[in-house]
Design a protein around this motif. Structure first.
Motif, PDB file in Angstrom:
ATOM      1  N   ALA A  75      -4.870   7.768  -3.452  1.00 28.46           N
ATOM      2  CA  ALA A  75      -4.442   6.881  -4.500  1.00 28.46           C
ATOM      3  C   ALA A  75      -4.493   5.287  -3.978  1.00 28.46           C
ATOM      4  O   ALA A  75      -4.197   5.156  -2.947  1.00 28.46           O
ATOM      5  N   GLN A  76      -4.552   4.629  -5.046  1.00 30.76           N
ATOM      6  CA  GLN A  76      -4.337   3.021  -4.733  1.00 30.76           C
ATOM      7  C   GLN A  76      -2.842   2.640  -4.268  1.00 30.76           C
ATOM      8  O   GLN A  76      -1.956   3.240  -4.775  1.00 30.76           O
ATOM      9  N   ARG A  77      -2.907   1.715  -3.537  1.00 31.20           N
ATOM     10  CA  ARG A  77      -1.636   1.033  -2.958  1.00 31.20           C
ATOM     11  C   ARG A  77      -1.508  -0.402  -2.734  1.00 31.20           C
ATOM     12  O   ARG A  77      -2.817  -0.758  -2.202  1.00 31.20           O
ATOM     13  N   VAL A  78      -0.443  -0.974  -2.932  1.00 32.15           N
ATOM     14  CA  VAL A  78      -0.575  -2.420  -2.671  1.00 32.15           C
ATOM     15  C   VAL A  78       0.733  -2.811  -1.667  1.00 32.15           C
ATOM     16  O   VAL A  78       1.787  -2.195  -2.290  1.00 32.15           O
ATOM     17  N   THR A  79       0.471  -3.519  -0.714  1.00 31.77           N
ATOM     18  CA  THR A  79       1.529  -3.649   0.150  1.00 31.77           C
ATOM     19  C   THR A  79       1.893  -4.934   0.373  1.00 31.77           C
ATOM     20  O   THR A  79       0.874  -5.790   0.755  1.00 31.77           O
ATOM     21  N   GLN A  80       2.916  -5.423   0.267  1.00 27.69           N
ATOM     22  CA  GLN A  80       3.747  -6.867   0.560  1.00 27.69           C
ATOM     23  C   GLN A  80       4.839  -6.590   1.639  1.00 27.69           C
ATOM     24  O   GLN A  80       5.966  -6.075   1.250  1.00 27.69           O
ATOM     25  N   PRO A  83     -11.612  -3.064  -6.410  1.00 23.99           N
ATOM     26  CA  PRO A  83     -10.417  -3.405  -7.338  1.00 23.99           C
ATOM     27  C   PRO A  83     -10.636  -4.874  -7.745  1.00 23.99           C
ATOM     28  O   PRO A  83     -11.475  -5.595  -7.375  1.00 23.99           O
ATOM     29  N   GLU A  84      -9.744  -5.356  -8.803  1.00 25.39           N
ATOM     30  CA  GLU A  84      -9.413  -6.472  -9.107  1.00 25.39           C
ATOM     31  C   GLU A  84      -8.238  -6.820  -8.646  1.00 25.39           C
ATOM     32  O   GLU A  84      -7.079  -5.933  -9.231  1.00 25.39           O
ATOM     33  N   LEU A  85      -7.644  -7.755  -8.083  1.00 22.67           N
ATOM     34  CA  LEU A  85      -6.388  -8.190  -7.556  1.00 22.67           C
ATOM     35  C   LEU A  85      -5.764  -9.495  -8.274  1.00 22.67           C
ATOM     36  O   LEU A  85      -6.576 -10.226  -8.796  1.00 22.67           O
ATOM     37  N   PHE A  86      -4.717  -9.364  -8.613  1.00 28.35           N
ATOM     38  CA  PHE A  86      -3.719 -10.428  -9.408  1.00 28.35           C
ATOM     39  C   PHE A  86      -2.518 -10.898  -8.524  1.00 28.35           C
ATOM     40  O   PHE A  86      -2.149 -10.171  -7.737  1.00 28.35           O
ATOM     41  N   ASP A 101     -11.528  -0.125 -10.658  1.00 21.88           N
ATOM     42  CA  ASP A 101     -12.528  -0.468 -11.380  1.00 21.88           C
ATOM     43  C   ASP A 101     -12.837   0.494 -12.561  1.00 21.88           C
ATOM     44  O   ASP A 101     -13.772   0.166 -13.387  1.00 21.88           O
ATOM     45  N   MET A 102     -12.231   1.564 -12.332  1.00 24.14           N
ATOM     46  CA  MET A 102     -12.451   2.711 -13.531  1.00 24.14           C
ATOM     47  C   MET A 102     -11.167   3.432 -13.534  1.00 24.14           C
ATOM     48  O   MET A 102     -10.435   3.552 -12.734  1.00 24.14           O
ATOM     49  N   GLY A 103     -11.074   4.361 -14.745  1.00 20.39           N
ATOM     50  CA  GLY A 103      -9.944   5.297 -14.692  1.00 20.39           C
ATOM     51  C   GLY A 103      -8.814   4.420 -15.480  1.00 20.39           C
ATOM     52  O   GLY A 103      -9.009   3.422 -16.497  1.00 20.39           O
ATOM     53  N   ARG A 104      -7.656   4.487 -14.781  1.00 23.13           N
ATOM     54  CA  ARG A 104      -6.563   3.900 -15.352  1.00 23.13           C
ATOM     55  C   ARG A 104      -6.618   2.335 -15.298  1.00 23.13           C
ATOM     56  O   ARG A 104      -6.874   1.853 -14.240  1.00 23.13           O
ATOM     57  N   ASN A 115      -1.782  -6.616   0.978  1.00 20.10           N
ATOM     58  CA  ASN A 115      -2.913  -5.818   1.599  1.00 20.10           C
ATOM     59  C   ASN A 115      -2.872  -4.639   0.463  1.00 20.10           C
ATOM     60  O   ASN A 115      -1.920  -4.291   0.159  1.00 20.10           O
ATOM     61  N   TYR A 116      -4.117  -4.086   0.472  1.00 17.73           N
ATOM     62  CA  TYR A 116      -4.448  -3.129  -0.595  1.00 17.73           C
ATOM     63  C   TYR A 116      -5.128  -1.965   0.040  1.00 17.73           C
ATOM     64  O   TYR A 116      -5.854  -2.109   0.997  1.00 17.73           O
ATOM     65  N   SER A 117      -5.118  -0.886  -0.597  1.00 15.22           N
ATOM     66  CA  SER A 117      -5.819   0.239  -0.050  1.00 15.22           C
ATOM     67  C   SER A 117      -6.368   1.040  -1.445  1.00 15.22           C
ATOM     68  O   SER A 117      -5.540   1.299  -2.586  1.00 15.22           O
ATOM     69  N   TYR A 118      -7.801   0.968  -1.488  1.00 11.91           N
ATOM     70  CA  TYR A 118      -8.286   1.520  -2.901  1.00 11.91           C
ATOM     71  C   TYR A 118      -9.864   1.775  -2.281  1.00 11.91           C
ATOM     72  O   TYR A 118     -10.486   0.831  -1.737  1.00 11.91           O
TER      73      TYR A 118
END
Lengths: 110, 113
Positions: free
Chosen positions: A1-6, A31-34, A92-95, A24-27
């Motif tokens: 699963a995707q995850r974003v860590t601050q 991904p597209e980052l904001f 990039d796809m799905g949800r 940092n992210y895991s995917y």
């Protein structure tokens, strides 16, 4: 699963000092980052997104796929930058909804 | 970008009751999302509101607790049912804009006593 860590809940700097808010992210896909910002008593608003490669209010962020990072930087912090900052990812796809990091509160002291 | 009107902005509710939150968008949007932000936490997606079909819920969220309506492309409601103090949170709606960014409502701050 995707995850974003601050990793930082709070970052306190003096006016004029450089700022770096880590994300940092895991995917496994592309991904597209904001970065979103929430000033006191205001709604969440988009600060920047990696595909536009803009500089907004002096902030920049570069997507580093090797390090899976999207750190937010500003060379000289201003008091009006004090706010809550959220890093977010869209797959990039799905949800199509965003996955948010836990947020970093930036305090810029005079 | 789209402009969202979300209401109520805040409410204090008794446990066991329900609250319906409304989001009105000034333009037609394909996707609407509902998030929860518990105190000191980040935003967690509750569900995606689909026009003309049932909402798509995330793991840990169920329709009986958080029923969602999406009667058209500009409006959605989220109901928090049979509330308990653990439901005290900020609830936000969000939409994708024409430029494919995301716009957020101002949030509903719910306190359950």
């Amino acid at each position: 699963a995707q995850r974003v860590t601050q990793p930082e809940k709070l970052l306190s700097v003096f006016k004029g000092a450089p700022v770096e808010l880590k994300c940092n992210y895991s995917y496994s896909g592309s991904p597209e980052l904001f970065w979103y910002v929430q000033y006191s008593r205001q709604r969440l608003q988009l600060l920047l997104r990696h595909i536009s490669r803009e500089s907004i209010k002096g902030f920049t962020a570069d997507l580093n796929k090797g390090e899976t990072s999207f750190h937010l930087k500003k060379p000289f912090a201003q008091e009006e930058d004090s706010a809550m900052y959220y890093c977010a990812l869209r797959m990039d796809m799905g949800r199509r909804a965003l996955t948010f990091g836990s947020g970093t509160r930036l305090q810029v002291q005079p | 970008s789209a402009v969202i009107s979300q209401k109520p902005s805040r409410d204090i509710c008794q446990r066991g009751t329900s609250l319906t939150i409304q989001c009105q968008v000034d333009s037609q949007v394909t996707m609407m999302f509902w998030y929860r932000q518990q105190p000191g936490q980040s935003l967690t997606l509750i569900a995606t509101a689909n026009q003309g079909s049932e909402a798509t819920y995330e793991s840990g969220f169920v329709i009986d607790k958080f029923p969602i309506s999406r009667p058209n492309l500009t409006f959605s409601t989220l109901t928090v049912s049979n509330m308990s103090p653990e439901d005290s949170s900020i609830y936000l709606c969000s939409v994708t804009g024409t430029e494919d960014g995301y716009t957020f409502g101002s949030g509903t701050r719910l306190t359950v006593v």
